[in-house]
Design an enzyme around this catalytic site. Sequence first.
Site, PDB file in Angstrom:
ATOM      1  N   TYR A 434       1.094  -1.042  -0.284  1.00 33.24           N
ATOM      2  CA  TYR A 434       0.008   0.114  -0.008  1.00 33.24           C
ATOM      3  C   TYR A 434       1.074   1.157  -0.070  1.00 33.24           C
ATOM      4  CZ  TYR A 434      -0.544  -0.544   5.472  1.00 33.24           C
ATOM      5  OH  TYR A 434      -0.223  -0.227   6.944  1.00 33.24           O
ATOM      6  N   GLU A 435       0.462   1.853  -0.280  1.00 32.01           N
ATOM      7  CA  GLU A 435       0.688   3.793  -0.385  1.00 32.01           C
ATOM      8  C   GLU A 435       1.613   3.822  -1.532  1.00 32.01           C
ATOM      9  OE1 GLU A 435      -0.499   5.969   0.588  1.00 32.01           O
ATOM     10  OE2 GLU A 435      -1.801   4.619   2.686  1.00 32.01           O
TER      11      GLU A 435
END
Lengths: 578, 578
Positions: A434-435
Amino acid sequence: MFTYTPPIDDYRFLLTHVLGFDEAMRDLGKDVDSDLAAAVLEEAGRMCADRLLPLNREGDEQGSRLTADGVVTPSGFAEAWRDFAAAGWAALSAEEEHGGQGLPFVLQLWLDEMMSATNLSFGLFPGLTRGACEAIAAHASEELKATWLRPLVSGEWTGAMALTESGAGTDLALLKTKAAPLGDGSYAVTGTKIFISSGDHDFGGNIVHLVLARLPDAPAGVKGISLFLVPKFLPDDAGGFTRRNGMSVGALEKKMGIHAQPTCVMNYDEAVGWLVGEPHRGLAAMFTMMNAERLMVGIQGLGIAGGAYQQAAAYAKDRLQGRSADGARSPVAIIEHADVRRMLLNVRAFVEGGRALAGWVALQLDRSRHHPDAAERAKADALVALLTPVVKAAFTDMGFEGAVQAQQVFGGHGYIREWGMEQYVRDARIAQIYEGTNGVQAMDLVGRKLGLGGGAVVDDFLAMIAADLDGAGGLVIAERTLGALALLRTATQALRGAEADRAGAAAVDYLRLFALVSLGWMWTRMAVAAGQDDSPLHRAKRDIAGFYARHVLPQAHGLADAIGAGEASVMALSADAF
Amino acid sequence: MFTYTPPIDDYRFLLTHVLGFDEAMRDLGKDVDSDLAAAVLEEAGRMCADRLLPLNREGDEQGSRLTADGVVTPSGFAEAWRDFAAAGWAALSAEEEHGGQGLPFVLQLWLDEMMSATNLSFGLFPGLTRGACEAIAAHASEELKATWLRPLVSGEWTGAMALTESGAGTDLALLKTKAAPLGDGSYAVTGTKIFISSGDHDFGGNIVHLVLARLPDAPAGVKGISLFLVPKFLPDDAGGFTRRNGMSVGALEKKMGIHAQPTCVMNYDEAVGWLVGEPHRGLAAMFTMMNAERLMVGIQGLGIAGGAYQQAAAYAKDRLQGRSADGARSPVAIIEHADVRRMLLNVRAFVEGGRALAGWVALQLDRSRHHPDAAERAKADALVALLTPVVKAAFTDMGFEGAVQAQQVFGGHGYIREWGMEQYVRDARIAQIYEGTNGVQAMDLVGRKLGLGGGAVVDDFLAMIAADLDGAGGLVIAERTLGALALLRTATQALRGAEADRAGAAAVDYLRLFALVSLGWMWTRMAVAAGQDDSPLHRAKRDIAGFYARHVLPQAHGLADAIGAGEASVMALSADAF
């Protein structure tokens, strides 16, 4: 079953002997010294060990659940959140003008480390709230700030980032959520977002979503995306926030890990929101959130590996199997076996090296915001930009690998849920994704960050490392890191301005090489700081620096060779032959 | 959602162009050629794809459950097992004298690959049954064989291995389960075992446990361990098996993965059993099972990585994100991005190289059993012994890493359960741990196998590789593998007869280096076999050999350096400083 010992002694060593914290704070006119910092970290560590760790295993088993009234988090989470906010932890590093404590970012990152080590699912709540605060503080109008910022900073309310859609993840150009002006300065936001961490909960208080959407006149692609503040509760006439907005949780994602964390599919159905920043400039505002989050996500990898290491080391000192090396004693604690030590040292060399590097980057972040000299601020800002993808990707890759190695120390018990090691592995895995996936981070490093300042930023950074290494008095760790640095410089030259396939084929290997050198630099600084002092901590620093030099840094050669091999054999196979 | 294409074309290529299957079978007097072999594999592949794959995801969600009547496996498992056995798959490679089909072991290993790719939890049932058959066939009395062997071979009954206790895993010297003679040639077995795969189920039929226990007069340590055949149902007077024996499932282990597989805590309470092999010589009999199982476990890593690769490649061709390398098209399928290709090629280079190496080892296993010349049998047996820990550990490590990389291709979707990729990762993880952790395998390779034949076995093996590489006409893959082979030879010299700490500090790195060279050798053989032929399969072999040479083999340098670094910095840190 598990315990966690906050690494306060190591923090103190880094602050006083490695990072020059007191001097750095004086430069910034901050009234904080390393004694105060250590005291804050000690208190934070107690909170993590005593409040968050006991909720972690059971949170994994219970998970967050979706009910008709919204998300219900596992037992104890809501109360822990309220205590966390009441004690001021949510506001630790926020600016004082917004109600924060204005403490340096290094304390924030290390608090993040300890939260990740003890309860990653919990740690995402303050993490995302902080990201929302950063974006609002940097881009929202004074009017929006006046209403929304302080309760977020204090932790009375929480924040969420709503970017991803099912067809638009890495490539936000494809996103479809719409925002229609309502005529009063507000907008009606409509669309479905997925993977929304902390999208809903039962902590009480408002939940402020920052949502990427397109205005009616938006150009196609990423230049037509705007950012909107969309709260769960809208202001009512009495000055409260009681009116439900047009948003709801469509489902909770069922995930590999971080089960306690409610990862939501969010439906926005003409939800009322306000523009944050300029129309069509939402990506810039989003990256304000993302950059802060990316450093935090890197620290998640570090924290989990550190927590997992502590359990594995304790187990290895306790578990009896096999004979001593001389064959004389049996059974012996498995910490005596060289292969068990090798695994533990691998993890620890990363954790302590990463902790130091995170601290160094955090101090640069403080400089970039608070140094009186604009040129120094810009220089620090560029260094943070350069190192953000390195911290995000390398720390989460090494953090996952570290969790896997710590699990391996447990043998068969490592695979059993009740022992808790497999949760570290499942939880750690998300941070690589994620990110911005770690592949995307690597492309950011090679494709954008190597070119910062026309290449001067990376060159200066590597020159600074070289100077530190040259001044290390011939320590083995310094010599070996210099060797790896030479390979990194060659690779940097080769990749600067490289075409997309050349860059893409080498980016992940390059980022890893960059991280190995950066950690070697930190181990050199730690070994130098440890000197010949005979305290257990100083001796351990020297010993682990030696291990890192001899058993970890050699990976640099293979990475450099693979980078040098170019893209031809990566691109040769036709797409349909995969 | 997933599909699986059995790699029949690759099997055929290996049989006919790389492994010399037909000639090998003629040497052994076996009436099997590559056409028949491919036909069997094709049929096996259909069964795996059509019957086992559809049960895999739901099996993970349901898991096996423990009820008052024993274990209930997930929907469809019992029926699939009965069909599997009825079609003869359980008996594929068992000797004809025991009711097996007597087909070569290479077919067994590749069937194992396809079962692991489609349903690892299911595949453990036949795998453990086969291990039990091997031990009984090799060590049990004729009387025991007459009763127990054929129904196990046919799959009417299943087998389980009961070795581990909570305080005795790697180190079996510590085990406590007792066996007391009952005077009629049978024994009363009492104790608790953990981690017992396939310990109970609802397939119908008997379940034959092979249990390690101590006789009353047993010496301490591993020289006092005996092996007992302990069935769930004892013979009754009517010639059936209806009398419940004194054994029960204490609990099902809750695990990270392989949820459909019932991993039991087994309680034996004066359970009736019979000695298999000599008193106090249980470890030898156990290793007959373990060695067969260890090859199979290695193949599990291969199979899972191959299954995960197929899903990731399909996703990469379908998922649209980002721009083409020249910037002209957007969005494009992510298979166009170099970093996505790099991940997929990493997995595929392992899977196809490993598949070839597994086939080669399997043919050696057949030679070790069926070659008319005793010297050839012994030579082949030693090669299998040498390569067993390499296959077990390297294939499961690379298999896990491959599953993780395939999951990464899916971005956020990779973390979501319904997409199925995270199951591959959770399932793959066990293979690095069970049947002897991968650290134990590495110690076996360095501590025992390097000394086989006074060192001649490994020397001859490496000389054979060198001869193949020298004869490869200067292909890049051959040149690069020769370079890595030189490093491996130096490391072999350094570690032969090394003391425990020296060996332990280097063993895992050494095993990895050994595997890299062995896979490079197989890629060389495949590239040579592919020649200049322009078929897609032959072109792909050349392309992937080139990738392996330039992007994977460079890891050899770092491994060799770390091996050369010795044990000093691994042993330096005092145990209490961990």
